[in-house]
Design a protein around this motif. Structure first.
Motif, PDB file in Angstrom:
ATOM      1  N   ARG A 127     -10.675 -84.076  37.887  1.00  0.00           N
ATOM      2  CA  ARG A 127     -10.863 -85.450  38.354  1.00  0.00           C
ATOM      3  C   ARG A 127      -9.952 -85.763  39.534  1.00  0.00           C
ATOM      4  O   ARG A 127     -10.244 -86.672  40.321  1.00  0.00           O
ATOM      5  CB  ARG A 127     -10.547 -86.444  37.233  1.00  0.00           C
ATOM      6  N   ARG A 136     -16.677 -88.962  44.179  1.00  0.00           N
ATOM      7  CA  ARG A 136     -16.927 -89.943  43.118  1.00  0.00           C
ATOM      8  C   ARG A 136     -16.667 -91.364  43.596  1.00  0.00           C
ATOM      9  O   ARG A 136     -17.438 -92.285  43.296  1.00  0.00           O
ATOM     10  CB  ARG A 136     -16.056 -89.609  41.914  1.00  0.00           C
ATOM     11  N   VAL A 139     -19.564 -92.455  45.734  1.00  0.00           N
ATOM     12  CA  VAL A 139     -20.715 -92.791  44.900  1.00  0.00           C
ATOM     13  C   VAL A 139     -20.526 -94.173  44.285  1.00  0.00           C
ATOM     14  O   VAL A 139     -21.437 -95.014  44.297  1.00  0.00           O
ATOM     15  CB  VAL A 139     -20.923 -91.732  43.792  1.00  0.00           C
ATOM     16  N   ALA A 140     -19.330 -94.416  43.736  1.00  0.00           N
ATOM     17  CA  ALA A 140     -19.047 -95.708  43.113  1.00  0.00           C
ATOM     18  C   ALA A 140     -19.134 -96.854  44.113  1.00  0.00           C
ATOM     19  O   ALA A 140     -19.484 -97.984  43.745  1.00  0.00           O
ATOM     20  CB  ALA A 140     -17.669 -95.676  42.457  1.00  0.00           C
ATOM     21  N   LEU A 147     -27.099 -93.413  41.981  1.00  0.00           N
ATOM     22  CA  LEU A 147     -27.004 -91.988  41.690  1.00  0.00           C
ATOM     23  C   LEU A 147     -28.165 -91.573  40.794  1.00  0.00           C
ATOM     24  O   LEU A 147     -28.363 -92.141  39.713  1.00  0.00           O
ATOM     25  CB  LEU A 147     -25.668 -91.671  41.011  1.00  0.00           C
ATOM     26  N   LEU A 150     -27.010 -85.379  39.633  1.00  0.00           N
ATOM     27  CA  LEU A 150     -25.699 -84.784  39.868  1.00  0.00           C
ATOM     28  C   LEU A 150     -25.789 -83.308  39.511  1.00  0.00           C
ATOM     29  O   LEU A 150     -26.223 -82.963  38.409  1.00  0.00           O
ATOM     30  CB  LEU A 150     -24.632 -85.465  39.013  1.00  0.00           C
ATOM     31  N   PHE A 186     -18.613 -89.219  36.801  1.00  0.00           N
ATOM     32  CA  PHE A 186     -19.624 -89.848  37.642  1.00  0.00           C
ATOM     33  C   PHE A 186     -20.569 -90.745  36.837  1.00  0.00           C
ATOM     34  O   PHE A 186     -20.974 -91.809  37.305  1.00  0.00           O
ATOM     35  CB  PHE A 186     -20.455 -88.777  38.360  1.00  0.00           C
ATOM     36  N   LEU A 187     -20.947 -90.296  35.640  1.00  0.00           N
ATOM     37  CA  LEU A 187     -21.944 -90.985  34.811  1.00  0.00           C
ATOM     38  C   LEU A 187     -21.403 -91.050  33.382  1.00  0.00           C
ATOM     39  O   LEU A 187     -21.678 -90.162  32.562  1.00  0.00           O
ATOM     40  CB  LEU A 187     -23.278 -90.239  34.843  1.00  0.00           C
ATOM     41  N   VAL A 226     -27.979 -84.847  35.079  1.00  0.00           N
ATOM     42  CA  VAL A 226     -26.903 -83.935  35.484  1.00  0.00           C
ATOM     43  C   VAL A 226     -27.312 -82.523  35.135  1.00  0.00           C
ATOM     44  O   VAL A 226     -27.745 -82.257  34.016  1.00  0.00           O
ATOM     45  CB  VAL A 226     -25.581 -84.267  34.777  1.00  0.00           C
ATOM     46  N   ALA A 244     -24.051 -84.766  44.720  1.00  0.00           N
ATOM     47  CA  ALA A 244     -24.484 -86.057  44.180  1.00  0.00           C
ATOM     48  C   ALA A 244     -25.628 -86.561  45.048  1.00  0.00           C
ATOM     49  O   ALA A 244     -25.447 -86.778  46.255  1.00  0.00           O
ATOM     50  CB  ALA A 244     -23.331 -87.051  44.174  1.00  0.00           C
TER      51      ALA A 244
END
Length: 336
Positions: A127, A136, A139-140, A147, A150, A186-187, A226, A244
């Motif tokens: 991370r 990440r 993406v956020a 998204l 992934l 991510f999810l 994913v 992504a």
């Protein structure tokens, strides 16, 4: 005013323990107070290089009174008992993954951790890889819209020894668990797991009923998917990539090369050097950042350290993948 460095007790001085010892010694906000390992020669070697008092006893570390936090890098079967003992002593914990190979033991410890108020973080260092973290964050921030897909590729340079495979818990709990956590990074709300595995080349995996090659597909509650691709060997080096894909674009994280120099000649154009060969090189920055974030957590500051609950959730996904690979079934999961 400069804060006093946090005094760490390091439990476990194998390969990953030595990585953490270097990080603690190099960070101005931390210092190595104790080094513990039942194989005391290993503890003495680490202490000689990075400082700290030496002991064979984790109980001595926790009772010493001069430890602000412990870093658990000992074998997986010791994690639950050591986390529980540290929490009982009121000492914050950063523990390597996984919490345990048995979700029942994790769930038995869960109330004590939740009720203690003592910070407990899990060592999902990826991370904190700068490139993964940047992807990440983007993406956020909505840079690629919603998204939708992934893709995570994670291939080791070579298979581990058969003796390690025998006690590892299998590829999903040992290797893919990092990728399951990355998927949740991510999810977070994964609701379904399907997985398949093969034994193509590793005698150790064949001997111990494991897989050396695996593909996992996860479904999030949003409908986003994913795909995780794993192999226990890679002729091109340590293969660590993420893509992504969203409604408005795509973000990709490529492999880290050993050099940025390329060669063009009459026989080859832009010939490049190999990728970095192992996790110690690829994730060196991530381990240092992981420690800095844990220090924030211990000091009561805002922190993004993965929690005990994150460790539990990743193990639930790993268990589901193992079941799916063995049965061919799609497995519904609830990581709440």
């Amino acid at each position: 005013m400069t804060e006093t460095p946090l005094r760490f007790g390091l439990i476990g001085t194998g390969r990953i323990g030595q990585v953490h010892a270097r990080s603690i010694a190099a960070d101005p906000g931390t210092t190595l107070a104790w080094v513990c390992d039942p194989i005391v020669e290993g503890a003495r070697s680490v202490a000689a290089a990075y400082g700290g008092r030496v002991t064979e006893s984790a109980e001595e570390v926790l009772a010493a009174g001069d430890v602000d936090a412990v870093l658990i890098a000992s074998p997986t079967p010791t994690h639950v008992d050591l986390i529980g003992a540290a929490v009982s002593a009121g000492i914050p914990v950063l523990c390597e993954k996984p919490i345990d190979l048995d979700i029942a033991r994790v769930d038995a410890l869960r109330p004590a951790v939740a009720g203690s108020g003592v910070p407990v973080a899990l060592g999902f260092n990826r991370r904190f890889d700068p490139s993964f973290a940047a992807a990440r964050a983007r993406v956020a921030a909505g840079e690629i819209g919603e998204l939708e897909q992934l893709s995570i590729i994670s291939r080791d340079p070579s298979a581990p020894p058969a003796a390690y495979v025998a006690v590892s818990g299998g590829i999903f709990r040992d290797m893919t668990i990092h990728d399951f956590d990355m998927a949740r990074f991510f999810l977070p709300d994964i609701v379904e797991v399907r997985a398949a595995g093969s034994v193509l080349f590793d005698a150790g995996a064949r001997e111990h009923g494991d897989y050396d090659t695996a593909v996992s597909t996860l479904l999030a509650s949003s409908g986003a998917m994913v795909t995780i691709i794993n192999s226990r060997h890679s002729a091109v080096g340590y293969d660590q990539r993420i893509e992504a894909f969203g409604s408005q674009g795509m973000l990709q994280v490529a492999n880290a090369p050993t050099s940025l120099v390329s060669l063009s000649t009459a026989s080859a154009v832009e010939a490049k050097p190999p990728y970095q060969d192992f996790f110690l090189e690829r994730y060196a920055e991530a381990y240092a950042a992981e420690l800095r974030e844990f220090v924030k957590l211990v000091r009561g500051e805002a922190s993004s350290s993965p929690s005990f609950e994150d460790g539990r959730a990743a193990l639930i996904l790993a268990d589901a993948a193992q079941r799916s690979a063995e049965t061919g079934l799609i497995v519904r999961v609830d990581v709440g």
